[in-house]
Enzyme design. Structure first.
Site, short mmCIF file in Angstrom:
data_model
loop_
_atom_site.label_atom_id
_atom_site.label_comp_id
_atom_site.label_asym_id
_atom_site.label_seq_id
_atom_site.Cartn_x
_atom_site.Cartn_y
_atom_site.Cartn_z
N GLU A 35 -7.21 -7.04 18.97
CA GLU A 35 -8.26 -6.29 18.25
C GLU A 35 -9.38 -7.53 17.86
O GLU A 35 -8.94 -8.45 17.48
CB GLU A 35 -7.89 -5.59 17.06
CG GLU A 35 -8.92 -4.92 16.28
CD GLU A 35 -8.42 -4.43 14.95
OE1 GLU A 35 -7.39 -4.67 14.55
OE2 GLU A 35 -9.13 -3.24 14.53
N CYS A 47 -12.39 0.07 12.33
CA CYS A 47 -11.59 0.40 13.18
C CYS A 47 -12.00 1.34 14.29
O CYS A 47 -11.16 1.64 15.39
CB CYS A 47 -10.29 1.05 12.38
SG CYS A 47 -10.84 2.67 11.58
N LYS A 90 -4.44 -0.63 -4.96
CA LYS A 90 -4.48 -2.01 -4.62
C LYS A 90 -5.45 -2.38 -3.61
O LYS A 90 -5.03 -2.22 -2.25
CB LYS A 90 -3.13 -2.68 -4.30
CG LYS A 90 -3.26 -4.37 -4.31
CD LYS A 90 -2.59 -4.82 -3.53
CE LYS A 90 -3.02 -5.17 -1.89
NZ LYS A 90 -4.25 -5.81 -1.87
N SER A 93 -4.31 -3.52 9.23
CA SER A 93 -4.29 -4.24 10.67
C SER A 93 -2.86 -3.58 11.04
O SER A 93 -1.91 -3.31 10.21
CB SER A 93 -3.99 -5.76 10.54
OG SER A 93 -2.97 -6.07 9.63
N PHE A 103 -10.19 -4.82 3.88
CA PHE A 103 -11.59 -5.44 3.51
C PHE A 103 -12.89 -4.60 3.95
O PHE A 103 -13.84 -4.71 3.45
CB PHE A 103 -11.59 -6.90 3.76
CG PHE A 103 -12.02 -7.13 5.30
CD1 PHE A 103 -13.40 -6.92 5.82
CD2 PHE A 103 -11.09 -7.53 6.21
CE1 PHE A 103 -13.73 -7.18 6.98
CE2 PHE A 103 -11.26 -7.54 7.46
CZ PHE A 103 -12.80 -7.85 7.62
N GLU A 124 -8.09 -7.93 -1.45
CA GLU A 124 -8.21 -9.12 -2.60
C GLU A 124 -9.49 -9.64 -1.95
O GLU A 124 -10.17 -10.40 -2.72
CB GLU A 124 -7.20 -9.87 -2.46
CG GLU A 124 -6.95 -11.03 -1.24
CD GLU A 124 -5.92 -9.97 -0.37
OE1 GLU A 124 -5.88 -8.80 -0.26
OE2 GLU A 124 -5.37 -10.81 0.42
P1 NAD Z 1 -4.95 -6.46 6.51
O1 NAD Z 1 -3.84 -5.51 7.13
O2 NAD Z 1 -4.94 -7.96 6.61
O3 NAD Z 1 -4.88 -6.05 5.06
C1 NAD Z 1 -4.84 -4.66 4.43
C2 NAD Z 1 -4.16 -4.51 3.15
O4 NAD Z 1 -2.97 -5.31 3.15
C3 NAD Z 1 -4.99 -5.54 2.21
O5 NAD Z 1 -4.74 -4.83 0.75
C4 NAD Z 1 -3.95 -6.77 1.95
O6 NAD Z 1 -4.17 -7.29 0.83
C5 NAD Z 1 -2.63 -6.20 2.60
N1 NAD Z 1 -1.83 -7.28 3.12
C6 NAD Z 1 -2.37 -8.04 4.18
N2 NAD Z 1 -1.29 -8.73 4.58
C7 NAD Z 1 -0.22 -8.42 3.98
C8 NAD Z 1 1.42 -8.36 4.17
N3 NAD Z 1 1.62 -9.54 5.15
N4 NAD Z 1 2.29 -7.87 3.35
C9 NAD Z 1 1.69 -6.94 2.54
N5 NAD Z 1 0.51 -6.63 2.46
C10 NAD Z 1 -0.48 -7.26 3.19
O7 NAD Z 1 -6.26 -5.85 7.04
P2 NAD Z 1 -7.67 -6.20 6.65
O8 NAD Z 1 -8.19 -7.48 7.41
O9 NAD Z 1 -8.05 -6.18 5.36
O10 NAD Z 1 -8.49 -4.96 7.55
C11 NAD Z 1 -8.80 -4.92 8.80
C12 NAD Z 1 -7.94 -4.11 9.65
O11 NAD Z 1 -7.97 -2.91 9.20
C13 NAD Z 1 -8.11 -4.03 11.01
O12 NAD Z 1 -7.36 -4.17 11.99
C14 NAD Z 1 -8.80 -2.79 11.14
O13 NAD Z 1 -8.84 -2.26 12.64
C15 NAD Z 1 -8.09 -1.93 10.25
N6 NAD Z 1 -8.52 -0.68 9.69
C16 NAD Z 1 -8.05 0.36 10.17
C17 NAD Z 1 -8.51 1.62 9.73
C18 NAD Z 1 -7.85 2.95 10.23
O14 NAD Z 1 -8.13 3.95 9.55
N7 NAD Z 1 -7.04 2.88 11.43
C19 NAD Z 1 -9.63 1.63 8.87
C20 NAD Z 1 -10.30 0.41 8.36
C21 NAD Z 1 -9.73 -0.69 8.76
#
Ligand code: NAD
Length: 504
Positions: free
Chosen positions: A394, A292, A184, A237, A160, A187
């Site tokens: 985090e 991140c 994708k 994450s 997000f 959401e």
């Molecule tokens: P998230 O892991 O909750 O979601 C990321 C994606 O995975 C979304 O598209 C979501 O729909 C999908 N998703 C969520 N739960 C899932 C599951 N159980 N099974 C399959 N798919 C699933 O992350 P977020 O809250 O959207 O974003 C924040 C996180 O992203 C933070 O931890 C941040 O550090 C990380 N991030 C990392 C980088 C990097 O380059 N390392 C860059 C940006 C954000």
């Protein structure tokens, strides 16, 4: 497919999917609300796509692959030259959408969209990036060459916190390499990519080359296990990144999965106070800490804390929090949801209970003209210790932990105990301290007097440990390697036969 009768233009509040060049508003297997976090109001909804929609998207991408793969690299590059122009022309509209659905200030949105544009620019150089090597006379009369060929259908699953930039890390380079793609997005922020894809369509995107689906776990699982998907790029994450990596690789896919982070900034006693305060405030509180690469922990060495903290607390208090969908922009916007704000506040409270001291408290912030928005002000917690939950997890909010260290060795050891390994930085005037730090710190992206050493399009985004699962990172030459596979051709031509007519 579970489709409703409404079309893209009739129902703007339901985010459409884009499959085989057609925009369509579908019911899906449920919906996920999209908020304007500045107001705490629902502004749209994303359909939760199931297996049928995912299959249609992957099949469209698979059908489009042969013709797209055979499109000359210079023509694919020209698509991205036109795309870059269109994104630039629509820059304000894109930034406003990022700001509205995510809550970034317009200045932050602009910065992030520029990072995305740089990825389009990088994709424009694909004819050069795809060039292979040759060795004449590997043996007598035998020549050898390498070729970089696309994989097929690639998938991007994005978080997000950067609604435009992270998708732009993926599909321009994947497509430029000759792959087709299914995206994708999160959401929580599905709206900006609709604009970005409409512009790519306008630039001349052939049908099926890029497809868009929405959803959560069910949708992701269908993508991870589809036999025609060859590669998966993920950002999110760590727990989900690990799951994506394990499931995707078990199903034979190439996977690059960026995870979460906890980034440490070492401040030496000789650091320039004003520059360091400014850099720390930006690193910790920029984008409301939802980055991140946020500098979420300051490891102050010796007297550095006494020199730094009074000005840092002052800087935190000066940060004006407010809605980002107005002309008079605040310094910091809201966090993404009410639940996330509560989680961040609870983590701060847990630190307090375990003995740390809140020296700038953003939990009491009230925004009169947007009372339902998801706000938290800049917060600094001093005296954080290794074993505290606040130190380990985090936080992903506008919170800076301060851990006091006696020397550089202790600071490096503290940073290196983290299970993550995304970024780390040092502020100092000592070349020797900086050199020691850059050699020994366990992180993939290192800043020296730079608070957020996030890499640009031409360099890989090199997270380590729980911040990255895979081998080839996103962006740069590693990105090209990820989206292609090498072929080595060894050729010998015999002296006899019709080919020799010209010699006679
Ligand atoms: P998230 O892991 O909750 O979601 C990321 C994606 O995975 C979304 O598209 C979501 O729909 C999908 N998703 C969520 N739960 C899932 C599951 N159980 N099974 C399959 N798919 C699933 O992350 P977020 O809250 O959207 O974003 C924040 C996180 O992203 C933070 O931890 C941040 O550090 C990380 N991030 C990392 C980088 C990097 O380059 N390392 C860059 C940006 C954000």
């Amino acid at each position: 497919m579970n489709r409703s009768l409404s079309t893209h233009s009739q129902s703007l509040s339901r985010c459409p999917v884009f499959i085989n060049g057609e925009w369509e508003t579908i019911r899906g297997n449920g919906i996920s609300p999209v908020f304007n976090p500045s107001r705490g109001e629902v502004i749209a909804e994303a359909p939760l796509c199931g297996v049928d929609v995912v299959n249609a998207a992957v099949e469209a991408a698979a059908a489009a692959f042969p013709a797209w793969r055979d499109t000359p690299a210079v023509e694919r590059a020209r698509l991205f030259f036109r795309y870059r122009q269109l994104v630039e022309e629509n820059f304000d509209r894109i930034c406003q959408c990022v700001s509205r659905e995510h809550g970034k200030t317009l200045a932050e949105a602009r910065g992030s969209v520029y990072r995305g544009i740089e990825n389009i620019e990088y994709a424009c150089s694909i004819p050069t990036l795809l060039m292979g090597d040759t060795l004449e006379n590997l043996a007598r009369g035998v020549d050898c060459e390498t070729m970089h060929q696309p994989l097929g259908v690639c998938v991007g699953i994005t978080p997000f916190n950067f609604p435009a930039m992270v998708p732009l890390w993926m599909y321009p380079l994947a497509l430029a390499c000759g792959n087709t793609f299914v995206l994708k997005p999160s959401e929580k922020v599905p709206l900006t990519v609709v604009i970005l894809i409409e512009l790519l369509e306008k630039a001349g995107l052939p049908k099926g080359v890029l497809n868009l689906v929405h959803g959560g776990r069910e949708c992701v699982d269908a993508l991870l296990t589809h036999s025609k998907v060859k590669a998966i790029s993920f950002v999110g994450s760590s727990a989900v990144a690990k799951y994506i990596f394990e499931t995707g690789t078990r199903h034979g896919k190439r996977v690059q999965a960026n995870g979460g982070a906890k980034n440490y900034i070492v401040v030496m006693p000789d650091a320039d106070v004003q520059q360091t305060v400014e850099a720390l405030a930006t690193a910790a509180f920029g984008c409301a800490g939802e980055r991140c690469m946020a500098g979420s922990t300051a490891l102050t060495v010796g007297k550095a804390a006494d020199r730094l903290l009074p000005s840092l607390v002052e800087a935190a208090h000066a940060i004006r929090v407010g809605p980002t969908d107005v002309e008079a922009q605040p310094d910091m916007g809201p966090v993404i949801t009410a639940q996330h704000r509560d989680r961040v506040m609870n983590l701060v409270a847990s630190g307090e209970e375990e003995g740390a001291k809140v020296i700038a408290d953003g939990r009491r912030v009230r925004v009169a003209d947007a009372p339902k928005g998801f706000y938290m002000g800049a917060t600094i917690v001093d005296g954080v210790q290794d074993q505290m939950t606040l130190a380990r997890e985090e936080v992903f909010g506008p919170v800076l932990n301060v851990m006091r260290m006696e020397g550089l060795d202790e600071a490096i050891a503290a940073a290196n105990r983290s299970s993550y390994g995304n970024g780390a930085a040092i502020f100092t005037n000592s070349g020797r301290a900086a050199r020691e730090f850059k050699q020994r710190v366990k992180a993939g992206m290192v800043g020296i007097n730079v608070g957020v050493p996030a890499t640009l399009a031409m360099f890989p985004f090199t997270g380590w440990d729980e911040s990255f699962f895979g081998d080839l990172h996103i962006q740069g030459k590693e990105g090209v390697q990820f989206y292609t596979r090498q072929k080595v051709v060894t050729a010998r031509w015999f002296g006899e036969g019709v080919g020799d007519v010209w010699q006679k």
